[in-house]
Design a protein around this motif. Sequence first.
Motif, PDB file in Angstrom:
ATOM      1  N   ALA A 226       0.840  -1.208   0.000  1.00 19.63           N
ATOM      2  CA  ALA A 226       0.000   0.000   0.000  1.00 19.63           C
ATOM      3  C   ALA A 226       0.872   1.252   0.000  1.00 19.63           C
ATOM      4  CB  ALA A 226      -0.926  -0.016   1.218  1.00 19.63           C
ATOM      5  N   ALA A 227       1.950   1.214   0.769  1.00 21.02           N
ATOM      6  CA  ALA A 227       2.873   2.346   0.811  1.00 21.02           C
ATOM      7  C   ALA A 227       3.446   2.623  -0.578  1.00 21.02           C
ATOM      8  CB  ALA A 227       4.006   2.063   1.798  1.00 21.02           C
ATOM      9  N   MET A 228       3.813   1.567  -1.279  1.00 20.37           N
ATOM     10  CA  MET A 228       4.421   1.737  -2.600  1.00 20.37           C
ATOM     11  C   MET A 228       3.407   2.322  -3.600  1.00 20.37           C
ATOM     12  SD  MET A 228       7.606   0.982  -2.592  1.00 20.37           S
ATOM     13  CE  MET A 228       8.806   0.148  -1.512  1.00 20.37           C
ATOM     14  N   ALA A 229       2.171   1.907  -3.478  1.00 20.58           N
ATOM     15  CA  ALA A 229       1.146   2.470  -4.362  1.00 20.58           C
ATOM     16  C   ALA A 229       1.060   3.982  -4.173  1.00 20.58           C
ATOM     17  CB  ALA A 229      -0.212   1.815  -4.072  1.00 20.58           C
ATOM     18  N   ASP A 230       0.998   4.406  -2.921  1.00 16.89           N
ATOM     19  CA  ASP A 230       0.961   5.844  -2.635  1.00 16.89           C
ATOM     20  C   ASP A 230       2.253   6.526  -3.071  1.00 16.89           C
ATOM     21  OD1 ASP A 230      -1.583   5.935  -1.538  1.00 16.89           O
ATOM     22  OD2 ASP A 230      -0.893   5.511   0.487  1.00 16.89           O
ATOM     23  N   ALA A 231       3.371   5.868  -2.832  1.00 15.91           N
ATOM     24  CA  ALA A 231       4.677   6.472  -3.107  1.00 15.91           C
ATOM     25  C   ALA A 231       4.859   6.745  -4.595  1.00 15.91           C
ATOM     26  CB  ALA A 231       5.791   5.550  -2.603  1.00 15.91           C
ATOM     27  N   VAL A 232       4.452   5.786  -5.408  1.00 17.98           N
ATOM     28  CA  VAL A 232       4.605   5.949  -6.856  1.00 17.98           C
ATOM     29  C   VAL A 232       3.677   7.058  -7.358  1.00 17.98           C
ATOM     30  CG1 VAL A 232       4.153   4.793  -9.061  1.00 17.98           C
ATOM     31  CG2 VAL A 232       5.496   3.642  -7.285  1.00 17.98           C
ATOM     32  N   ARG A 233       2.478   7.091  -6.832  1.00 18.93           N
ATOM     33  CA  ARG A 233       1.546   8.148  -7.216  1.00 18.93           C
ATOM     34  C   ARG A 233       2.087   9.512  -6.782  1.00 18.93           C
ATOM     35  NH1 ARG A 233      -3.093   5.469  -5.830  1.00 18.93           N
ATOM     36  NH2 ARG A 233      -2.780   6.270  -3.732  1.00 18.93           N
ATOM     37  N   ALA A 234       2.604   9.571  -5.553  1.00 19.90           N
ATOM     38  CA  ALA A 234       3.162  10.831  -5.048  1.00 19.90           C
ATOM     39  C   ALA A 234       4.288  11.333  -5.943  1.00 19.90           C
ATOM     40  CB  ALA A 234       3.685  10.637  -3.620  1.00 19.90           C
ATOM     41  N   GLY A 235       5.177  10.428  -6.308  1.00 18.25           N
ATOM     42  CA  GLY A 235       6.330  10.831  -7.120  1.00 18.25           C
ATOM     43  C   GLY A 235       5.917  11.292  -8.504  1.00 18.25           C
ATOM     44  N   ARG A 236       4.950  10.600  -9.065  1.00 16.65           N
ATOM     45  CA  ARG A 236       4.473  10.997 -10.395  1.00 16.65           C
ATOM     46  C   ARG A 236       3.808  12.380 -10.338  1.00 16.65           C
ATOM     47  NH1 ARG A 236       5.331  10.599 -15.768  1.00 16.65           N
ATOM     48  NH2 ARG A 236       3.463  11.193 -16.875  1.00 16.65           N
ATOM     49  N   LEU A 237       2.961  12.582  -9.345  1.00 18.10           N
ATOM     50  CA  LEU A 237       2.294  13.887  -9.203  1.00 18.10           C
ATOM     51  C   LEU A 237       3.324  14.991  -8.981  1.00 18.10           C
ATOM     52  CD1 LEU A 237      -0.741  12.867  -6.957  1.00 18.10           C
ATOM     53  CD2 LEU A 237      -0.903  13.901  -9.249  1.00 18.10           C
ATOM     54  N   ALA A 238       4.306  14.727  -8.137  1.00 21.25           N
ATOM     55  CA  ALA A 238       5.322  15.742  -7.849  1.00 21.25           C
ATOM     56  C   ALA A 238       6.121  16.071  -9.106  1.00 21.25           C
ATOM     57  CB  ALA A 238       6.255  15.257  -6.736  1.00 21.25           C
ATOM     58  N   HIS A 239       6.410  15.050  -9.896  1.00 20.83           N
ATOM     59  CA  HIS A 239       7.128  15.262 -11.159  1.00 20.83           C
ATOM     60  C   HIS A 239       6.322  16.183 -12.071  1.00 20.83           C
ATOM     61  CE1 HIS A 239       9.829  14.308 -14.459  1.00 20.83           C
ATOM     62  NE2 HIS A 239       8.785  14.000 -15.199  1.00 20.83           N
ATOM     63  N   ARG A 240       5.028  15.938 -12.139  1.00 23.04           N
ATOM     64  CA  ARG A 240       4.171  16.772 -12.982  1.00 23.04           C
ATOM     65  C   ARG A 240       3.976  18.170 -12.392  1.00 23.04           C
ATOM     66  NH1 ARG A 240      -1.244  13.996 -13.239  1.00 23.04           N
ATOM     67  NH2 ARG A 240      -1.720  15.637 -14.741  1.00 23.04           N
ATOM     68  N   ALA A 241       4.025  18.251 -11.050  1.00 21.06           N
ATOM     69  CA  ALA A 241       3.712  19.520 -10.384  1.00 21.06           C
ATOM     70  C   ALA A 241       4.807  20.562 -10.553  1.00 21.06           C
ATOM     71  CB  ALA A 241       3.465  19.273  -8.897  1.00 21.06           C
ATOM     72  N   GLY A 242       6.030  20.122 -10.778  1.00 20.67           N
ATOM     73  CA  GLY A 242       7.114  21.100 -10.941  1.00 20.67           C
ATOM     74  C   GLY A 242       7.578  21.650  -9.613  1.00 20.67           C
TER      75      GLY A 242
END
Lengths: 262, 262, 262, 262
Positions: A226-242
Amino acid sequence: MGPTAADGDPLVIAGRRLSSRLILGTGGAPSMASLEASIRASGAELVTVALRRVAPGVAGSVLEVCDRTGVAVVPNTAGCRTAREAVLTAEAARDAFETDWVKLEVVSDDRMLLPDPVELLDAAGRLVDDGFRVLAYTNDDPVCAIRLADLGCAAVMPLGAPIGSGMGIRNPYNLAIIREQVGVPLVLDAGIGTASDATLAMELGCDAVLVASAVTRARHPELMAAAMADAVRAGRLAHRAGRIPRRLYAQASTSPAGLAEL
Amino acid sequence: MGPTAADGDPLVIAGRRLSSRLILGTGGAPSMASLEASIRASGAELVTVALRRVAPGVAGSVLEVCDRTGVAVVPNTAGCRTAREAVLTAEAARDAFETDWVKLEVVSDDRMLLPDPVELLDAAGRLVDDGFRVLAYTNDDPVCAIRLADLGCAAVMPLGAPIGSGMGIRNPYNLAIIREQVGVPLVLDAGIGTASDATLAMELGCDAVLVASAVTRARHPELMAAAMADAVRAGRLAHRAGRIPRRLYAQASTSPAGLAEL
Amino acid sequence: MGPTAADGDPLVIAGRRLSSRLILGTGGAPSMASLEASIRASGAELVTVALRRVAPGVAGSVLEVCDRTGVAVVPNTAGCRTAREAVLTAEAARDAFETDWVKLEVVSDDRMLLPDPVELLDAAGRLVDDGFRVLAYTNDDPVCAIRLADLGCAAVMPLGAPIGSGMGIRNPYNLAIIREQVGVPLVLDAGIGTASDATLAMELGCDAVLVASAVTRARHPELMAAAMADAVRAGRLAHRAGRIPRRLYAQASTSPAGLAEL
Amino acid sequence: MGPTAADGDPLVIAGRRLSSRLILGTGGAPSMASLEASIRASGAELVTVALRRVAPGVAGSVLEVCDRTGVAVVPNTAGCRTAREAVLTAEAARDAFETDWVKLEVVSDDRMLLPDPVELLDAAGRLVDDGFRVLAYTNDDPVCAIRLADLGCAAVMPLGAPIGSGMGIRNPYNLAIIREQVGVPLVLDAGIGTASDATLAMELGCDAVLVASAVTRARHPELMAAAMADAVRAGRLAHRAGRIPRRLYAQASTSPAGLAEL
């Protein structure tokens, strides 16, 4: 307004559209029940399985779990040490799994499990020519990664650190260079030890992350999935967020003007 | 089976039960609309606001946004440089905001914005004695953190790096020491630049993370707010999950036995 | 031509001119013979000694070694936990060692041995007022370092990591900030584990480095003392030499033109 | 007593005994006078020169400087991108320089200048078979390093970071693995930016360090050359001395017993 988290942001590998950017390896799972719970908690849509695990009488259960959870199986060539072995294994897997996808692993030895660049490039070329969709596990050398993309691999999968080491991303600079130079999907594979490693991989521009022992060998695999699911989503969003730039000195988040008179 | 992600895992600060472990600072928001979108995307239940921002005619809007989004407001003493200023500001805030919670900031100067340990400890002691629930922003010195906890602060908020620097957690070892030595809730405050920083803070044992400019000054604040929500959750889950150890050499996630005969 | 390594480049602390930028602590030495060999190999001109070590019958030998090797002794207040204790110890040391130099240590506890900022600043102010030349051991908080310099300390001695930890310089950014903000000599004290840590400290702009257990507790103390002498010189020279910038991509050191025809 | 700094501790590569463990590259030197001063300040006994620099009318001067300073010249194959080119260049260099030593470089492109593992291994095998003493510049992949040693290279020269990047040793773990697995001399080549990088390389067990642009492009090349000489010696001594272990918490270098009564 800018883009939002609700925007579709699918990953496409070899024409397959994926909502989840987390791929799960099955090695090291303490039990089939644990594996099933982890797959469900991870939200993964792709799972890799070693052909050797699918020997009659042993492997059935892994495939059953995959079937039950609705994930697609990508066979891998774990344990192969030469191009010849890897090609033969991939061909056997194509028949057994009825898929032309293969996660290509050609390692140098049984201890470090590091990719052998010469055998790997040889195998990748042959498998691509033979019509496989090759997802190639490689070291973090930009030259190898570029060669694999040039050969026509469907995805390049550089390691963050040796398989099972849990050391995270030892050389983020190499990953940054690879991201600049390689156009096909990039999947961070091997080395992830905990959630922040996966987040960092995505922030560096990886398109997805594969984790195996970080989940299967954690004290509580399902929680880590579950942590990894959130972690990957977090990283992708942060990458897009700039992200904001780094600077040595502080910059007040509250502007100095308007200080209340005391 | 072990614990699951669905387990309740609330944070309690000074008797208040919080589902979200992300706290948002409001400084630096480009517009009220952006701030509102970020608060909603973050899922935060607590938001800090500088008293100075609440001067008549200017500040109304921040509080209106907080009201509309249903978050609780914690006033902070941003900009104060002496214990005396901070105590006066906290008292004014108590009246203005009708709360005895205060995020205590006493900084050394306007450029680095680093906490002044002597004035901070002085102010913390006085405010605790005066019945405030003090959440104290401090440097990452374990000695200061322990003193603040001993004085009766409701939470200790060490920095990862200077305010607005985006440098992440410069010294994880200090945080690890603080976690060992301090029993009250620990909130990582300042320095966060991107999602992986927040995940790492939680993995190190922090109970919550406060972000301000990492969200408000990101290219797309709302996306970064969503990223931070996932990142904090990921880090907390990973902390509970019990990560695999780090090792130099690989350990195969697929056991060597059972290799397919070729 | 630029400056050369042969240029005089002395360090001046409180009017004393030093050729060596390495200061040795004596704690932890396995024997007096080892200590003497290490002092000689290090080329240090200053050595710190804890007053407590100079109790009659025990301490004589350390001072004899210092005398024999011709180094100046700076008493320290190791083990003191309050300003009062430290001031009393410094006064006793002034009588015993016939020097108004003191390395001021006021630590929080016996385990972490981290400086207590409040007691430290109090003691420093009192000792400076009393005519001492104060070399103050502090944490790596820029605010504390600035306060100590403002109080009139002869040198500020930030830690790289906790005493005896061998962790090196955990937060080079803080050191860089301190260097920018503090004009008096800066001596990196505590945390050094090996030679490269000392070199890095000097490259970051420290004026000198103090090592104790990194030498005295090394497997071969005399070799490590020699290593530290070279390391400190290397770091100072590199600091003066002006390093090349870091860049992600390579820049050929051989220009591409003129490639031999094959 | 243990070993001392005065002990002979020579490096032997391909039967040649070297007192200095610093090797200098000549690319990027601003002038012949600067190069000569740097060579003298460095104490290096080996200097690498690109064959292409030795074209008639241009190169004479580099060789004259080497001759005048008494250093041995090792030709390199800088700029070569295929095994064929590298072998032809090595053969031409053997004639021109009257030496069977060659520093083998086969790079992937003109921008990153990263080694091409496939062409490199091919060239190394052919040159060893042809009687050359091959010092092979490679990436930091342990598998490549092991293959080069197995082929019979006289030394393996892994990079710390891309040529000219000044990024230091990006992945010390790979170097540690290479050191464990490779018995022939290991020379850190490329990436060194400043003295502490060189010290660290030696502490990790490298037998020597090659620097080029870190010296030739420094603001004051001669000073940096002197710094590198000290840095390499420091790192070697520290490696032999046996450093103290790292620990999170402090250990007092002054034992707590015997505290002076106050």
